[in-house]
Design an enzyme around this catalytic site. Sequence first.
Site, PDB file in Angstrom:
ATOM      1  N   TYR A  78     -10.589   1.473  -6.911  1.00 21.70           N
ATOM      2  CA  TYR A  78      -9.931   2.582  -6.222  1.00 21.70           C
ATOM      3  C   TYR A  78      -8.846   2.095  -5.285  1.00 21.70           C
ATOM      4  CZ  TYR A  78     -12.736   1.741  -1.952  1.00 21.70           C
ATOM      5  OH  TYR A  78     -13.314   1.203  -0.825  1.00 21.70           O
ATOM      6  N   CYS A  79      -7.921   3.022  -4.998  1.00 21.94           N
ATOM      7  CA  CYS A  79      -6.852   2.800  -4.028  1.00 21.94           C
ATOM      8  C   CYS A  79      -6.470   4.158  -3.450  1.00 21.94           C
ATOM      9  CB  CYS A  79      -5.658   2.091  -4.664  1.00 21.94           C
ATOM     10  SG  CYS A  79      -4.832   3.028  -5.958  1.00 21.94           S
ATOM     11  N   THR A  80      -5.409   4.232  -2.707  1.00 24.84           N
ATOM     12  CA  THR A  80      -5.037   5.463  -2.013  1.00 24.84           C
ATOM     13  C   THR A  80      -4.725   6.611  -2.963  1.00 24.84           C
ATOM     14  OG1 THR A  80      -4.177   4.164  -0.174  1.00 24.84           O
ATOM     15  CG2 THR A  80      -3.474   6.453  -0.286  1.00 24.84           C
TER      16      THR A  80
END
Length: 195
Positions: A78-80
């Site tokens: 995951y990331c922003t």
Amino acid sequence: WHKALEEPNTVVIDVRNFNESLIGKFAPPDDSGAVDKNNLGLKGSSKVLDPGMRKSTDFPKWVDDHKGDLEGKKVLMYCTAGVRCERASAFIRKRLDRDEVYQLDGGIHRYLEEYKEDGGHWIGKNYTFDKRFAHGADKADVVSSCVSCDQPWDRYNAQQKCFRCKIEVLLCRPCQRMKPALPKSSLLCPLCKRK
């Protein structure tokens, strides 16, 4: 994604920069519903790995150094907003010749839209690259602290940098006001403090 976080034999990788992960992260529950705030990989839950990256170019070396942690596991990333995950998941698939690599569609931002009130399995806030600085669930707790006084704080709006590595650091308002009296060498990010 939400259900996959609860599965054993799963590794979750935060592909954001370290300063972003300080103010918020996924903390999956174990079989009993206990939350894994320290990312230890409680029994019956996935284990969240934070590569501790100062920049995205640190990721390939981290993957090479942690191949054993990823072997035989379902990998969630995951990331922003999902852009960094696109590159990172493609890299892992190719580098490790793996198919079970998944990413959070739309990133943390979309996840928090879905779990607006309690944050689901997210704790803290999501660092943003706009004037909000961060956003979280309606009932978000502060999970990070000021680098100077260690009081709970989660806003990166002071434009303060780590004395050694120059990554952004959390500095609370009272410490910002004391800034002229603070020695610059006291502003160290948690990664540099560990050294």
